[in-house]
Design an enzyme around this catalytic site. Structure first.
Site, PDB file in Angstrom:
ATOM      1  CG  PHE A  23      -1.742   1.244   1.378  1.00  0.00           C
ATOM      2  CD1 PHE A  23      -2.943   1.392   0.711  1.00  0.00           C
ATOM      3  CD2 PHE A  23      -1.304   2.279   2.199  1.00  0.00           C
ATOM      4  CE1 PHE A  23      -3.706   2.543   0.855  1.00  0.00           C
ATOM      5  CE2 PHE A  23      -2.055   3.441   2.350  1.00  0.00           C
ATOM      6  CZ  PHE A  23      -3.254   3.572   1.675  1.00  0.00           C
ATOM      7  CG  ASP A  24       3.482   2.023   3.317  1.00  0.00           C
ATOM      8  OD1 ASP A  24       2.536   1.247   3.520  1.00  0.00           O
ATOM      9  OD2 ASP A  24       4.084   2.614   4.212  1.00  0.00           O
ATOM     10  CB  THR A  25       5.226   0.715  -2.874  1.00  0.00           C
ATOM     11  OG1 THR A  25       6.158   0.255  -1.890  1.00  0.00           O
ATOM     12  CG2 THR A  25       5.954   0.938  -4.188  1.00  0.00           C
TER      13      THR A  25
END
Length: 405
Positions: free
Chosen positions: A191-193
């Protein structure tokens, strides 16, 4: 970009996603609450986001919310760090949303530099980086190698400018991140990426803060499974960029840079033909040298055409990205048609250089490796000239018009 009323009040929600963290959660909340009470100048709340824990985490979190006035609990029935952030960030009414890992591996002295550029409207997202100049980390060689390799892969495949996608220390302006949350599909560790790639792709400003980071070996991350999911995610986001679905509607638009001084003498941001030729030539020389080096290595094991194809594919990835960014200043070319045209240009270039090698072998049954390289160099030079005119007049023609408008 105007600063909203919510931003002016300086409200910050700090999310702590947890899954089976009954042991670590009390210490985390105690330390964080004390730090925020004593040293944080903005209005804040701590939100413990329980990811369907199967131990006593929810019970512990509820007890902490009763003990501390500014602690809340957000419970989810499904597991997933990405899901936790999407749901909790999306529900927040604060001006800025933050998340940090429950182990507090990242030094809290980085929190104010993280949120300040967001509250004053200078940046849209902010991330802690363990790989930026000035950062200091204490972690084992295995995790260091995995982290550096993964972030290098992101830069290689997507041309990302941020240095550390996975540090558990990030923040965003709520009005900006909310449209991104609807576009991001991953509910796990990727999700972060995905969020950062979407932010950069849509022209948002990402602020990096070098942090102090100490590894906590009590981790819930399955490295192998996470790595496979991350690679799948990178491919999926690349496909979305290519077909145009990675563009997000409803994002607040950042105004174009303008001079503050009334008598400023301004330069033109777009390059003319002379600049394009110079930039393309420099990139072409670097790419050609890299292509020759790779071809020489691959010919140790593979036949002529296979070695040429592999070398061209690798160097073309770098060449196209560099020309998109620097030569033709067409950083927002994401339509599928543009990428298809790029493949056509590559195909013509490959056919031309391969034909030169085939003609050489037709004329000489056993040419020397040096002669092969000379022929490849000559055909590459001619092919590069043709490639420039095709890129300028066909692939990036429309984007040049937009830049000059």
């Amino acid at each position: 970009m105007a600063v909203s009323t919510a931003q002016a009040t300086g409200t910050v929600d700090i999310m702590i996603p947890v899954y089976n963290e009954e042991r670590a959660l009390p210490g985390c909340v105690e330390v964080l609450h004390g730090f925020l009470s004593e040293q944080f100048p903005f209005d804040w709340s701590i939100v413990v986001v329980d990811n369907a824990s199967t131990d006593r985490t929810l019970e512990v979190a509820s007890a902490l919310a009763e003990k501390y006035e500014r602690v809340r609990v957000h419970h989810l029935d499904r597991k997933g760090r990405g899901l936790a952030l999407r749901e909790s960030w999306g529900a927040s009414e604060a001006a800025v949303v933050v998340y940090m890992d429950v182990d507090l591996s990242t030094g809290l002295d980085g929190l104010l530099p993280l949120v300040a550029p967001l509250l004053n409207g200078h940046s849209d997202l902010a991330i802690g980086s363990r790989l930026a100049p000035g950062s200091r980390t204490v972690r084992g060689p295995r995790r260091e190698l995995v982290s550096r390799a993964y972030n290098a892969l992101i830069r290689l495949t997507h041309g990302a400018r941020f240095s550390d996608a996975q540090c558990g220390f990030k923040a965003a302006r709520t009005e900006v991140v909310r449209p991104l949350l609807g576009q991001a599909r991953d509910e796990g560790w990727f999700f972060d990426t995905e969020l950062l790639l979407l932010a950069e792709h849509n022209g948002l400003r990402v602020h990096e803060v070098p942090v102090d980071w100490v590894e906590d070996v009590d981790s819930r991350v399955d490295v192998v499974v996470t790595a496979i999911d991350d690679i799948k995610g990178l491919i999926r986001v690349a496909r979305a960029k290519a077909n145009g679905t990675a563009l997000v509607n409803g994002l607040p638009q950042r105004p174009q840079p303008r001079a503050i001084h009334p008598d400023a003498v301004l330069s033109r941001s777009e390059g003319g033909l002379s600049w394009q030729m110079l930039s393309f030539a420099v990139i072409g020389v670097i790419s050609t040298l890299a292509n020759l080096a790779l071809y020489g290595v691959f010919r140790l094991w593979w036949p002529v055409l296979a070695a040429n194809l592999a070398a061209l594919v690798i160097t073309t990835l770098f060449n196209t990205e560099a020309n998109r960014r620097f030569t033709f200043t067409a950083r927002n070319t994401t339509r599928g048609k543009t990428h298809l045209q790029g493949f056509v240009v590559f195909g013509l270039y490959y056919a031309f250089t391969s034909a030169a090698l085939l003609l050489l072998h037709a004329a000489s049954s056993n040419p020397s490796r040096t002669l092969e390289l000379v022929v490849l160099l000559g055909s590459s030079a001619l092919g590069t000239v043709g490639r420039f005119f095709l890129l300028r007049s066909w692939v990036f023609r429309r984007d040049d018009r937009k830049d000059q408008a």
